[in-house]
Design a protein around this motif. Structure first.
Motif, short mmCIF file in Angstrom:
data_model
loop_
_atom_site.label_atom_id
_atom_site.label_comp_id
_atom_site.label_asym_id
_atom_site.label_seq_id
_atom_site.Cartn_x
_atom_site.Cartn_y
_atom_site.Cartn_z
N THR A 707 52.53 56.14 50.44
CA THR A 707 53.20 55.77 50.39
C THR A 707 53.31 54.29 51.49
O THR A 707 54.31 54.16 51.99
N TYR A 708 52.31 54.28 52.68
CA TYR A 708 52.66 53.56 53.60
C TYR A 708 53.96 53.21 54.19
O TYR A 708 54.86 52.58 54.67
N VAL A 709 53.75 54.51 55.30
CA VAL A 709 54.73 54.35 56.15
C VAL A 709 54.49 53.59 57.36
O VAL A 709 53.73 54.01 58.22
N LYS A 710 55.36 52.96 57.65
CA LYS A 710 54.98 52.07 58.80
C LYS A 710 55.19 53.77 59.92
O LYS A 710 56.04 53.44 60.13
N SER A 711 53.92 53.29 61.25
CA SER A 711 54.65 53.94 62.39
C SER A 711 55.90 53.38 63.18
O SER A 711 55.93 51.80 63.18
N GLU A 712 56.44 53.92 63.87
CA GLU A 712 57.64 53.66 64.57
C GLU A 712 58.00 54.20 65.82
O GLU A 712 58.66 54.24 66.90
N TYR A 713 56.73 54.87 66.32
CA TYR A 713 56.64 55.58 67.55
C TYR A 713 56.13 54.59 68.43
O TYR A 713 56.09 53.43 68.56
N GLU A 714 56.63 54.83 70.21
CA GLU A 714 56.89 54.16 70.78
C GLU A 714 56.05 53.95 71.95
O GLU A 714 55.56 55.30 72.68
N GLU A 715 56.04 53.46 73.33
CA GLU A 715 55.57 53.57 73.99
C GLU A 715 56.46 55.29 75.20
O GLU A 715 56.85 55.41 74.39
N ILE A 716 54.70 56.04 75.17
CA ILE A 716 55.47 57.31 75.73
C ILE A 716 56.28 57.31 76.81
O ILE A 716 56.33 56.21 77.79
N LYS A 717 57.39 58.35 77.06
CA LYS A 717 58.07 58.48 78.64
C LYS A 717 58.21 60.35 78.33
O LYS A 717 57.79 60.57 77.67
N PRO A 718 58.19 60.64 79.50
CA PRO A 718 59.11 61.57 79.70
C PRO A 718 59.88 62.32 78.68
O PRO A 718 60.60 62.22 78.21
N GLU A 719 59.26 64.13 78.84
CA GLU A 719 59.98 64.57 78.15
C GLU A 719 61.03 65.69 79.11
O GLU A 719 61.05 65.50 80.13
N GLU A 720 61.71 66.42 78.73
CA GLU A 720 63.13 66.37 79.10
C GLU A 720 64.30 67.83 78.98
O GLU A 720 63.35 68.08 77.49
N VAL A 721 64.16 68.17 79.49
CA VAL A 721 65.18 70.12 78.76
C VAL A 721 65.67 70.02 80.06
O VAL A 721 66.34 70.13 81.07
N GLN A 722 67.35 71.34 79.15
CA GLN A 722 68.28 71.84 79.50
C GLN A 722 68.45 72.85 79.85
O GLN A 722 68.12 73.53 77.85
N THR A 723 68.49 73.53 80.32
CA THR A 723 68.95 74.93 79.68
C THR A 723 69.89 75.95 80.54
O THR A 723 70.28 75.63 81.52
N ILE A 724 70.48 76.84 79.42
CA ILE A 724 71.56 77.38 80.34
C ILE A 724 71.38 78.94 80.18
O ILE A 724 70.55 79.18 79.27
N GLU A 725 71.22 79.20 81.81
CA GLU A 725 70.61 80.67 81.56
C GLU A 725 72.01 81.76 81.68
O GLU A 725 73.17 81.78 83.17
#
Length: 969
Positions: A707-725
């Motif tokens: 299907t020849y799909v172009k990669s749209e992935y970018e330069e790496i960046k930090p992961e993030e998480v928000q938690t309710i506890e």
């Protein structure tokens, strides 16, 4: 006369103190096991004394009776004894603090009762450590609520909470006395291989979930603080010797031994020091996973005898993954004039893991020492100079392969100044990979050097020769299994046989040669320097609230000579810093506690991150021992140094970290002269980092579904998480020996920008376009270069030059496209949620009973075309139970731990698959002989005997039986 009276007056004044009552009181202090308690502090007014090695003490009491003396020790309940008569004999038992009265520090960076913690926290104290049925205190952490243990090998174990981790667990921070134990190159902790001597551990605190507000980058899944014994509080000589044997079907029954010693001495009230030493040696849990990586299941694909399907890629078989740098399709086209199917994956036979190990032993030596100086002879100011080092041999399962760590070394040195309301510490961490090597590359190179001497020196050519000689139908490769087997046997007949002189020579040459020079050895002498500090302003604002500020700075200095990072020609340095503040205020008669924290972190390669945390506690009941809590927490993880600067080629694909700083260093290939459309043309054939990000296709869409799909992935960046506890913690009961401790919590987390590996393919020539981006105009369709490109349904996928690259070889027979495995961020949104409950109590006046249950799961909205799957790697359901009595009868105790884990899926770049549910039973019996200050323990782990894996590719964990002798702990 006057002189005589003056002398009498002076004499009487001097004698008055002699008539004041001064009594000597003697006694003995014991611990909960009725063993002598050494170094307990006994206080009467301004006088104080400490108990000796036999628990005995003597203290002077001034003034009239009755009076009260205080007996205390760190981590134990303070006892008060009324002295009513002269000569009264005192016997005191010091008990460790009740669960809810135990003091923790990690949750708020200030001492507080565990029941008052604003967030969920688990604690493993001295009593837990002494009674654990596991082979070590670190193994015993697996019995804590919500804690998962990753036993990657005998020596390498790591701790995680809240899921989303494999063995490269960079989302969970582990500290020893405030020092991060993450290895500089790995950016994650190697478990307790570089951690704490068992005799020196005082307590462990585990803070599950996002903790970046106080601890900064990488405290994403949680943080664990291991606190050691201060030589001012714990002195003397202690030793423990363990031996026994491990039992595994593959490795058999093998002896192990483990020796530890601790020496601590308090020279004065101002100076104390300690030294620790430990060493163990044991046979590894050998790995022999015969599943195929390609089928992603638990079915063994060795169907009949030695027959191996064309595309068999054994998990613990190395050298079968690829065929040098050229595909079997290319070999067939160039040497046999046949066109093999594009999806035909003919894989080599390779070598079993055991054949590629120098030996099957796991070894670990740890040494640490520290010097403590208190200039004012109290805790108001303490200076600490400490160092610790570790070395040995081990197996490690990484992201893309398994590694044999040989003669590795990790060292840390620290200088810290701390007082009543502040600390400043700086430390330096360095490591050396020694003779460590990559098993995948080792197997591949051994296979590549096992050939009949054909033009390419290739197993693939030998295999196709075998097919051709047997008259195979190249258009239907699976038609006759006998022919396929005969061809494989022909190619394998040239294989170097493990143990043979030729094999040994090549093996030594490969494993002693750096990857960048054609071998499989890893060079790593990376390091980092760190400084952090904290100041508590509470005393300056008259205890109006607890207000503290702090900050940290770290500089990484990776050094791999190009075997891991892209530092072959240019050094790498990465710095990051963070600052934070927290305010904690109690209201409504100390029933309501509010906590607010905010931290800002900045890494030189990424934008800054803000990490807020808000929490509220409310105490119910007359005794305020029923606490409900709610919190909102955030966490983030900077990509590791590997994820930022990775650059190596273990096979056909090049692994690349996608930080901009790394991509700017990439330049692969050279100018190429081609005859395109009849015109000789010199074309820029260099692949740059910009091409990797902006001019690539997803590999699977090129070679599998077309299907020849172009990669749209970018330069790496930090992961993030928000938690309710939400949580509730309480103690029900009247007496210390008849109560039930309850801890309930639940959470919901939102995750963004998960880091993962994505396969892409980049042409050295031409331009690729987003599929479906636009329809071509009639004028464009008339352009010869566009016509020569790849057009699907009227949409240009790539131009003529890229079309040429995908369908032809270069002038020297080289491929004109390059496959990459890039580290980037998923576009999918991931949510996780869970709940747990823990109950503990004493029954029948002395039996400890504990039970906990955890549930955790996740969902995600796939926006990565099916190529991303979160590495949750955690069972949904876990049940853990504990039952024991440390004083069943005089000097005799026992403890039993049981764990049941549900079946779960394991996802990592190395392998995917399912891990079966398991039930693990550990138990120990102990007997104490106080007269020789000894404790003997006999026990075993996995006593049910059913071997289990914690992940595909790891060795099956069998049973372990041990005997230990501890002196003066």
């Amino acid at each position: 006369m006057f002189k005589r009276q003056l002398v009498m007056i002076v004499f009487m004044l001097c004698a008055i103190p002699m008539f004041a009552q001064v009594l000597k009181i003697k006694g003995v202090v014991y611990n909960e096991y009725l063993e002598p308690f050494y170094n307990a502090k006994i206080t009467s007014g301004s006088n104080s004394a400490v108990s000796d090695i036999n628990g005995n003490f003597e203290i002077a009491i001034k003034g009239a009776l009755p009076q009260t003396i205080e007996i205390s020790a760190f981590g134990h309940q303070t006892e008060y004894v009324d002295i009513e008569r002269e000569g009264q004999k005192i016997n005191v038992i010091l008990k460790e603090n009740l669960l809810l009265d135990q003091v923790v520090i990690s949750a708020s960076r200030v001492p507080e009762r565990i029941i008052e913690s604003p967030v969920t926290i688990e604690r493993f104290g001295l009593t837990d450590i002494r009674r654990t049925s596991s082979n070590s205190f670190y193994d015993g952490l697996a019995n804590l609520k919500g804690v998962q243990s990753r036993e990657g090998s005998y020596g390498f174990k790591s701790i995680n909470t809240r899921g989303f981790a494999d063995f490269s667990n960079s989302r969970f921070v582990q500290m020893v006395d405030g020092m991060d134990t993450a290895a500089p190159a790995l950016n994650f902790s190697a478990g307790n291989l570089s951690g704490v001597n068992e005799l020196d551990i005082n307590n462990v605190e585990v803070l599950p979930g996002a903790s970046s507000a106080l601890y900064g980058a990488n405290a994403y899944n949680g943080i664990m603080l291991m606190n050691t014994k201060n030589p001012f509080d714990f002195t003397g000589i202690s030793t423990v010797f363990k031996t026994g044997y491990t039992s595994q079907d593959l490795a058999g029954d093998n002896l192990f031994y483990d020796l530890s010693a601790r020496l601590a001495y308090k020279f004065s009230d101002a100076f104390a020091a300690k030294v620790n030493f430990s060493y163990f040696e044991a046979t590894e849990w050998l790995a022999n996973d015969e599943n195929s990586k390609l089928i992603d299941s638990n079915e063994i694909v060795n169907v009949i005898g030695d027959f191996r399907p064309l595309d068999y890629d054994g998990v613990n078989i190395y050298g079968d993954e690829f065929n040098n740098s050229i595909s079997v399709q290319d070999i067939g086209r160039r040497f046999f004039n046949v066109n093999l199917p594009q999806d035909a994956r003919i894989r080599r036979t390779g070598f079993a893991e055991r054949d590629l190990l120098v030996d099957d032993k796991s070894k670990n030596l740890k040494f640490s020492t520290s010097f403590h100086y208190r200039p004012f002879k109290d805790e108001s100011l303490e200076l600490i100079l400490a160092t610790r080092l570790a070395m040995g041999d081990n197996l490690l399962q990484g992201n893309s392969s398994r590694f044999s760590q040989r003669n590795y070394y990790i060292g840390q040195s620290k200088f810290e100044v701390k007082g009543d309301n502040f600390y400043v510490r700086t430390y330096y961490t360095r490591n050396d990979a020694g003779r460590s090597y990559n098993l995948d590359i080792t197997g591949a190179l051994l296979t590549a050097r096992s050939s009949a001497g054909n033009t390419l020196g290739s197993w693939g050519v030998d295999y196709l020769i075998g097919l051709n000689d047997n008259g195979v139908d190249f258009n239907n490769l699976t038609a006759d299994p006998d022919i396929l087997q005969a061809a494989r046997e022909y190619a394998d007949s040239f294989t170097l046989q493990p143990g043979s002189p030729g094999f040994n020579t090549e093996f030594e040459n490969i494993t002693s040669t750096l990857i960048t020079q054609g071998g499989s050895r890893i060079y790593d002498r990376s390091s980092y320097a760190h400084i952090d500090g904290n100041y508590n302003f509470t005393s300056l604002i008259n205890d109006w609230a607890d207000v503290q500020v702090g900050g940290s700075f770290r500089q990484y200095n990776p050094d791999s000579k190009g075997t891991i990072f892209n530092d072959g020609t240019q050094p790498i340095t990465v710095s990051e810093y963070g600052v934070y503040s927290q305010i904690q205020k109690k209201l409504l008669d100390n029933r309501l506690k509010l906590t607010a924290s905010l931290r800002y972190d900045k890494s030189q390669n990424f934008d800054g991150n803000y990490s807020p945390r808000f929490a509220v506690n409310y105490a119910l009941g007359e005794d305020k021992n029923h606490i409900i809590r709610a919190s909102f927490q955030t966490g983030f993880r900077n990509p590791t140094i590997q994820e930022q600067y990775l650059f190596n080629q273990p096979g056909r694909k090049i692994n690349v970290g996608t930080s901009k700083a790394n991509l700017d260093r990439v330049a692969i290939g050279q100018d190429i002269t081609l005859n395109v459309l009849g015109v000789p043309t010199v074309i820029d054939g260099v692949i740059s980092g910009d091409d990797i990000i902006n001019n690539s296709l997803l590999t699977e869409t090129v070679f599998t579904d077309f299907t020849y799909v172009k990669s749209e992935y970018e330069e790496i960046k930090p992961e993030e998480v928000q938690t309710i506890e939400l949580g509730y913690r309480s103690m029900f009961g009247i007496t210390d020996t008849n109560n039930i401790n309850v801890d309930i919590n639940g959470f919901y987390s939102f995750h963004n920008d998960f880091v993962f590996f994505q396969d892409i393919v980049t042409p050295k020539l031409g331009q690729v376009y987003p599929f479906g981006n636009r329809q071509l105009t009639p004028e464009e369709l008339a352009d010869p270069l566009i016509q020569a490109g790849n057009i699907v349904d009227g949409v240009l996928v790539w131009d003529a030059f890229a079309q040429y690259a995908f369908t032809n070889l270069g002038p020297s027979g080289e491929l004109l496209v390059q496959e990459f495995n890039i580290v980037t961020n998923s576009k999918s949104r991931v949510n996780s949620y869970g709940a747990s409950i823990a109950l503990s109590t004493k029954i029948f006046e002395g039996f400890d009973l504990g039970l906990n249950y955890s549930y955790i799961d996740f969902t995600f909205d796939d926006k990565d075309n099916g190529f991303f799957e979160p590495n949750f790697n955690t069972p949904k359901h876990t049940v853990k139970a504990q039952f024991g009595n440390n004083n069943l009868f005089k000097n005799f105790g026992f403890n039993v731990n049981a764990r049941w884990l549900d079946k779960y899926r394991w996802v990592s770049p190395f392998v995917k698959g399912y891990v079966d549910s398991r039930t693990v039973l550990d138990a120990q019996l102990n007997y104490r002989i106080p007269s020789i200050k000894s404790k003997f323990k006999i026990g075993g782990t996995n006593l049910l005997g059913k071997e289990f894996q914690v992940a595909p590719g790891t060795g099956n964990i069998g049973s372990l039986y041990y005997f230990s002798w501890t002196i003066n702990d």
